[in-house]
Design a protein around this motif. Structure first.
Motif, PDB file in Angstrom:
ATOM      1  N   THR A  63       0.836  -1.198   0.000  1.00 54.40           N
ATOM      2  CA  THR A  63       0.000   0.000   0.000  1.00 54.40           C
ATOM      3  C   THR A  63       0.870   1.247   0.000  1.00 54.40           C
ATOM      4  O   THR A  63       0.534   2.254  -0.611  1.00 54.40           O
ATOM      5  N   GLU A 112      -2.033  -3.689   3.293  1.00 50.23           N
ATOM      6  CA  GLU A 112      -3.294  -3.944   3.968  1.00 50.23           C
ATOM      7  C   GLU A 112      -3.446  -5.443   4.163  1.00 50.23           C
ATOM      8  O   GLU A 112      -3.068  -6.234   3.289  1.00 50.23           O
ATOM      9  N   ARG A 157      -9.995  -2.791   9.968  1.00 48.22           N
ATOM     10  CA  ARG A 157      -9.061  -2.284   8.951  1.00 48.22           C
ATOM     11  C   ARG A 157      -7.651  -2.282   9.540  1.00 48.22           C
ATOM     12  O   ARG A 157      -7.355  -1.538  10.477  1.00 48.22           O
ATOM     13  N   CYS A 171      -3.166  -3.059   8.812  1.00 48.00           N
ATOM     14  CA  CYS A 171      -2.058  -3.167   7.869  1.00 48.00           C
ATOM     15  C   CYS A 171      -0.916  -3.913   8.537  1.00 48.00           C
ATOM     16  O   CYS A 171      -0.881  -4.085   9.756  1.00 48.00           O
ATOM     17  N   ALA A 209      -0.147   5.062   8.571  1.00 47.26           N
ATOM     18  CA  ALA A 209      -1.269   4.122   8.729  1.00 47.26           C
ATOM     19  C   ALA A 209      -2.430   4.775   9.471  1.00 47.26           C
ATOM     20  O   ALA A 209      -3.604   4.571   9.118  1.00 47.26           O
ATOM     21  N   PHE A 242      -6.272   3.215   9.165  1.00 45.63           N
ATOM     22  CA  PHE A 242      -6.093   1.860   9.688  1.00 45.63           C
ATOM     23  C   PHE A 242      -6.287   1.879  11.195  1.00 45.63           C
ATOM     24  O   PHE A 242      -5.931   2.851  11.854  1.00 45.63           O
TER      25      PHE A 242
END
Length: 165
Positions: A56, A75, A81, A83, A111, A116
């Protein structure tokens, strides 16, 4: 005092620099007495050739304009959500400048801004003992396995990000 800059690797020149740094990382693991490369780097050359595919974001640290370190984020599927941070590396000639810390801090900030809720990583302490200490100092905590990395001696870490409610 050297000038240190961190940026997202986007240009072809940046990707070439990251590819070189990640190749050094792979060489380090391949030559580690822990044998970390035997599984950790399966398909690694293909990964390097396809950069930035699979990630990402890739962050690049430069010292006086010279590529000195990198870290990549991708991700991952979790129940929120999330990473994963991968390929943290600082070239040997640039150690002692706290670039590893700065790259991880920048990865956490990136992030968080991207929305995230948490960040994960795995590491092989036998190959990189300093990494575990760095991660702990930045709020990462040990967790159970979250991925399919079958390498013996792998440790798994997690850190919630600032936007968790």
């Amino acid at each position: 005092m050297p000038t240190i800059a961190l940026k997202e690797a986007r240009s072809e020149e940046d990707i070439l620099a990251v590819r070189r740094l990640m190749r050094e990382y792979g060489d380090y693991l391949a030559n580690s007495p822990s044998g970390a490369a035997s599984i950790c780097l399966t398909g690694y050359e293909q990964e390097l050739q396809n950069l930035p595919e699979g990630y990402t974001a890739i962050l690049l640290a430069e010292v006086d304009g010279i590529p000195a370190g990198c870290v990549a984020l991708r991700e991952i599927v979790q129940d929120h959500r999330a990473c994963e941070m991968k390929r943290l590396w600082v070239a040997s000639g640039f150690r002692g400048l706290r670039l590893g810390r700065r790259l991880v801090e920048q990865a956490i900030a990136w992030a968080t801004i991207q929305g995230f809720q948490s960040i994960y990583l795995d590491t092989v302490p036998a190959a990189m003992p300093e990494a575990g200490r760095l991660y702990a100092s930045l709020g990462f905590v040990p967790i159970e396995r979250y991925n399919q990395n079958p390498l013996p001696g792998v440790e798994f870490f997690h850190r919630p990000l600032g936007n968790v409610r």
